[in-house]
Design an enzyme around this catalytic site. Structure first.
Site, PDB file in Angstrom:
ATOM      1  N   ASP A  83      -1.835   0.275  -3.050  1.00 32.47           N
ATOM      2  CA  ASP A  83      -2.719  -0.721  -2.435  1.00 32.47           C
ATOM      3  C   ASP A  83      -3.030  -1.762  -3.507  1.00 32.47           C
ATOM      4  OD1 ASP A  83      -2.759   1.486  -0.682  1.00 32.47           O
ATOM      5  OD2 ASP A  83      -4.810   1.058  -0.029  1.00 32.47           O
ATOM      6  N   LYS A  85      -4.967  -5.276   4.207  1.00 32.18           N
ATOM      7  CA  LYS A  85      -6.150  -4.414   4.094  1.00 32.18           C
ATOM      8  C   LYS A  85      -7.379  -5.276   3.837  1.00 32.18           C
ATOM      9  CE  LYS A  85      -7.864  -0.781   0.936  1.00 32.18           C
ATOM     10  NZ  LYS A  85      -7.463   0.110  -0.162  1.00 32.18           N
ATOM     11  N   LYS A 111      -5.219  -2.104   7.587  1.00 36.16           N
ATOM     12  CA  LYS A 111      -6.065  -1.031   7.062  1.00 36.16           C
ATOM     13  C   LYS A 111      -7.487  -1.547   6.918  1.00 36.16           C
ATOM     14  CE  LYS A 111      -6.768   2.068   3.109  1.00 36.16           C
ATOM     15  NZ  LYS A 111      -6.165   2.624   1.878  1.00 36.16           N
TER      16      LYS A 111
END
Length: 236
Positions: free
Chosen positions: A93, A155, A184
């Protein structure tokens, strides 16, 4: 409404606070294994240990790149990514270059993402926009650049910038990217109700340290008990 098992399959259990001791990390890894979440997202220095401790549990190990500010150089992010994979991470990430995104330096942002995607060599890459620091136009543009850079997910948040996922932002991100990019929701997802709301808004993965609270409530609902709506105020 998802079952406990279905909901667990959407969760990346966050173990990222800088002050966590090894004992704290052990406790969080045990929670992840007990509840059967999809993955843990750990600090880079904890990857190899987490992989070893979770062996045989079915819980994947992910990590963060350029965390939490996104201001490290692209070369540093690439090096972090390669080391993370060497240590056993299955997913990464990365934090977008927030200042570059806010400045309108789209080529810089896209190239930064693309370089990490290439370094990841087919592993899942999620791009953290840090939506609390962006307006809607910047969120849309960041989502498009995430897609252009070849990442798998866009995200919302690190959880360390004073704000987290919101329903409007998750919905906006979902509406902006194509079907090949997932969303996300991370930061402030602390309860069963939060989790359901984020999934309804279009998220397919949830970042939270409140997995036990969320899944405990899902278990009660599966058993036919009424949801309490309880929130763990200490959750990331």
């Amino acid at each position: 409404m998802p079952t406990e098992r279905e909901l667990a399959a959407t969760i990346d259990h966050a173990i990222l606070k800088p002050e966590l001791t090894r004992a704290d990390v052990d406790a969080e890894l045990d929670i992840a294994a007990e509840w059967g979440v999809f993955s843990v997202c750990v600090r880079p220095s904890d990857i190899a240990y987490a992989v070893s401790r979770l062996a045989g549990t079915g819980v994947a190990v992910g990590t963060v790149i350029g965390f939490p500010h996104g201001t490290t150089s692209t070369a540093a992010k690439v090096a972090e990514t390669r080391q993370a994979l060497a240590d056993g991470a299955a997913e990464v990430d990365m934090v977008v270059n927030i200042g570059a995104l806010r400045s309108g330096f789209d080529d810089v942002v896209a190239d930064d993402i693309r370089a990490v995607v290439e370094a990841a060599s087919g592993h899942i890459v999620k791009v953290i926009l840090e939506t609390a620091l962006l307006d809607d136009e910047q969120i849309e543009r960041g989502s498009r650049l995430t897609e252009q850079g070849g990442a798998d997910f866009v995200k919302t948040s690190t959880g360390f910038a004073g704000g987290g996922a919101t329903i409007p932002h998750v919905s906006l991100m979902r509406a902006t990217v194509g079907e090949g990019v997932q969303v996300k929701a991370s930061g402030g997802v602390r309860s069963y109700a939060d989790a359901l709301a984020m999934l309804e808004a279009g998220a397919t993965r949830l970042g939270t340290s409140g997995s036990a609270v969320i899944l405990g409530e899902a278990r009660r609902v599966d058993a036919g008990e009424e949801s309490t709506g309880a929130v763990d105020s200490g959750s990331y």
